[in-house]
Write a protein that holds these residues in place. Structure first.
Motif, PDB file in Angstrom:
ATOM      1  N   SER A 152      31.956  47.686  49.195  1.00  0.00           N
ATOM      2  CA  SER A 152      32.025  48.818  50.122  1.00  0.00           C
ATOM      3  C   SER A 152      32.631  50.078  49.513  1.00  0.00           C
ATOM      4  N   LEU A 153      33.230  49.988  48.334  1.00  0.00           N
ATOM      5  CA  LEU A 153      33.859  51.158  47.712  1.00  0.00           C
ATOM      6  C   LEU A 153      33.200  51.495  46.382  1.00  0.00           C
ATOM      7  N   SER A 212      45.878  41.773  43.723  1.00  0.00           N
ATOM      8  CA  SER A 212      44.819  41.660  42.741  1.00  0.00           C
ATOM      9  C   SER A 212      44.303  40.224  42.660  1.00  0.00           C
ATOM     10  N   SER A 213      43.033  40.054  42.982  1.00  0.00           N
ATOM     11  CA  SER A 213      42.363  38.764  42.812  1.00  0.00           C
ATOM     12  C   SER A 213      40.872  39.040  42.683  1.00  0.00           C
ATOM     13  N   GLU A 214      40.171  38.088  42.136  1.00  0.00           N
ATOM     14  CA  GLU A 214      38.729  38.239  41.929  1.00  0.00           C
ATOM     15  C   GLU A 214      38.006  38.367  43.273  1.00  0.00           C
ATOM     16  N   HIS A 215      38.434  37.578  44.243  1.00  0.00           N
ATOM     17  CA  HIS A 215      37.811  37.620  45.575  1.00  0.00           C
ATOM     18  C   HIS A 215      38.031  38.992  46.234  1.00  0.00           C
ATOM     19  N   ASN A 216      39.273  39.491  46.195  1.00  0.00           N
ATOM     20  CA  ASN A 216      39.564  40.791  46.809  1.00  0.00           C
ATOM     21  C   ASN A 216      38.788  41.915  46.130  1.00  0.00           C
ATOM     22  N   ARG A 217      38.729  41.880  44.789  1.00  0.00           N
ATOM     23  CA  ARG A 217      38.024  42.931  44.068  1.00  0.00           C
ATOM     24  C   ARG A 217      36.529  42.917  44.395  1.00  0.00           C
TER      25      ARG A 217
END
Length: 111
Positions: free
Chosen positions: A17-18, A6-11
């Motif tokens: 795309s999701l 969980s991180s802001e960049h990953n989210r």
């Protein structure tokens, strides 16, 4: 998604795309995260059995992929899934055998 990613960049990258990103956080939630986590689809999507299944695959050989390339990785994943399924099939049989053994020992002691 696993809680460790969980991180802001990953989210933000996944939201491009999701349709729905379910990414629980380990630390304290801010008001925006609380609102996001209270959506019924988010609550339904969090499934603790997923963590258990991932751990089971890691125990059956997926923790270290020794093969190279896409085909080798696919083969390793397939073999660990087969190993996990065989383990699930054999476990009740093993437990039944252990119960029968204890019953025979108790019967032998009683006689």
């Amino acid at each position: 998604m696993d809680t460790g990613y969980s991180s802001e960049h990953n989210r933000s990258a996944l939201e491009q795309s999701l349709e729905l990103v379910i990414m629980p956080k380990r630390e304290r939630l801010c008001p925006a995260d609380k609102e996001r986590a209270s959506v019924p689809d988010f609550v339904e999507g969090q499934h603790p059995a997923v963590e258990s299944a991932i751990n089971n695959l890691n125990q059956r050989g997926l923790d270290l992929v020794r093969t190279h390339g896409k085909e080798g990785f696919g083969r390793t994943v397939a073999l660990s899934v087969v190993a996990a399924n065989v383990h699930r099939i054999v476990l009740p049989l093993k437990r039944k055998e252990e119960r029968l053994k204890r019953w025979r020992q108790a019967r032998k002691r009683a006689a």
